[in-house]
Design an enzyme around this catalytic site. Structure first.
Site, PDB file in Angstrom:
ATOM      1  N   THR A 134      16.324  13.140 -19.721  1.00  0.00           N
ATOM      2  CA  THR A 134      14.566  13.312 -19.465  1.00  0.00           C
ATOM      3  C   THR A 134      14.127  14.900 -19.633  1.00  0.00           C
ATOM      4  O   THR A 134      12.950  15.061 -18.947  1.00  0.00           O
ATOM      5  CB  THR A 134      14.459  13.089 -17.841  1.00  0.00           C
ATOM      6  OG1 THR A 134      15.330  13.925 -16.817  1.00  0.00           O
ATOM      7  CG2 THR A 134      14.842  11.800 -17.669  1.00  0.00           C
ATOM      8  N   GLU A 135      14.936  15.727 -20.241  1.00  0.00           N
ATOM      9  CA  GLU A 135      14.378  17.189 -19.970  1.00  0.00           C
ATOM     10  C   GLU A 135      13.310  17.322 -20.638  1.00  0.00           C
ATOM     11  O   GLU A 135      12.335  18.296 -20.330  1.00  0.00           O
ATOM     12  CB  GLU A 135      15.588  17.935 -20.600  1.00  0.00           C
ATOM     13  CG  GLU A 135      17.027  18.108 -19.861  1.00  0.00           C
ATOM     14  CD  GLU A 135      17.812  16.878 -19.963  1.00  0.00           C
ATOM     15  OE1 GLU A 135      18.845  16.923 -19.317  1.00  0.00           O
ATOM     16  OE2 GLU A 135      17.586  15.978 -20.681  1.00  0.00           O
TER      17      GLU A 135
END
Length: 263
Positions: A134-135
């Site tokens: 999800t960065e």
């Protein structure tokens, strides 16, 4: 001794449990320091044959603790680099551990949680587990976990999931090779993990460490004369060890091997 993890050694298994269920077992600097310390201690312990990474509560690991990340973002570049190096060193220690490592995954494994799973040798998850890198949603990149994730699922699939940040199912994680086995529920998960641990404990510890070294040495290399020579030298050296002699003798005698402490 530790605030954010639980550590126990029993029946030759060193169990490290992430223990921040109220934060979905998210990483912070304290957790990383404690994991580094526990892994180093287990690597050095003759009592530990297999290392199991687990977590308390509903979720395996939701990635980095955003409160910690925000505090880190407010500091200077050098302090951020020190923090990042500590995380990278911890994952590197896990990935290069000479002893077999197993991840027991339930709930979500996001961001750094995927990195933790990727750095382990073997991973088992519940069928309803969820994964995501999800960065980029936060304007970040999965840099430190990147080598481990790419090694686990390959660059093509890493492009999709790192760039889109789309969550993916346990079934997809299994298809990609991130997870080796799926279990229908928590009791089945523990049964599968116990089965894998039992299989690991039946084998020669020195041979297992050498297998991990072999995999690291041959992965991605062309089958050329230097590689062929390297593999020949490895098996010739291992054949002469006390462990190999005991293993072959036990097989021929149809008994369980009594593994020596080491050569």
């Amino acid at each position: 001794m530790y605030r954010n993890i639980l550590v126990r050694t029993e029946d030759s298994v060193g169990r490290i449990t992430l223990n921040r269920p109220e934060r979905h077992n998210a990483f912070d600097d304290q957790t990383i320091a404690e994991l580094s310390d526990a892994l180093a201690a287990m690597e050095a312990s003759a009592e530990v044959r297999v290392i199991l990474i687990a977590s308390a509560g509903q979720h395996f690991c939701a990635g980095a603790d955003l409160k910690w990340m925000l505090r880190a973002a407010a500091r200077g570049a050098e302090e951020n680099l020190v923090d990042a190096r500590k995380f990278a060193t911890m994952l590197g220690c896990l990935a290069r551990m000479p002893k077999p490592t197993v991840a027991r995954v339930q709930g979500v494994a996001y961001g750094g949680g995927v990195g933790l799973v990727s750095a382990c040798d073997i991973a088992v998850a519940t069928a309803d587990a969820r994964f995501a890198l999800t960065e980029v949603r936060l304007g970040l990149i999965p840099a430190v976990i990147g080598p481990h994730v790419v090694a686990a699922i390959g660059p093509r699939q890493a492009r999709r999931y790192m760039l889109t940040a789309q969550p993916f199912s346990a079934a997809e994680a299994h298809r990609l090779g991130l997870v080796h086995e799926l279990a229908v529920d928590i009791p089945a998960l523990d049964g599968a993990v116990n089965g894998i641990v039992s299989a690991l404990l039946a084998n020669g510890p020195q041979a297992q460490a050498e297998c991990k070294s072999l995999i690291a040495a041959v992965a991605g290399r062309p089958l050329d004369d230097p590689l062929i020579e390297d593999t020949a030298r490895r098996i010739a050296r291992i054949r002469a060890t006390d462990e190999a002699r005991e293993g072959m003798a036990a097989f021929l005698a149809r008994r369980r091997p009594r593994w020596p402490a080491g050569d």
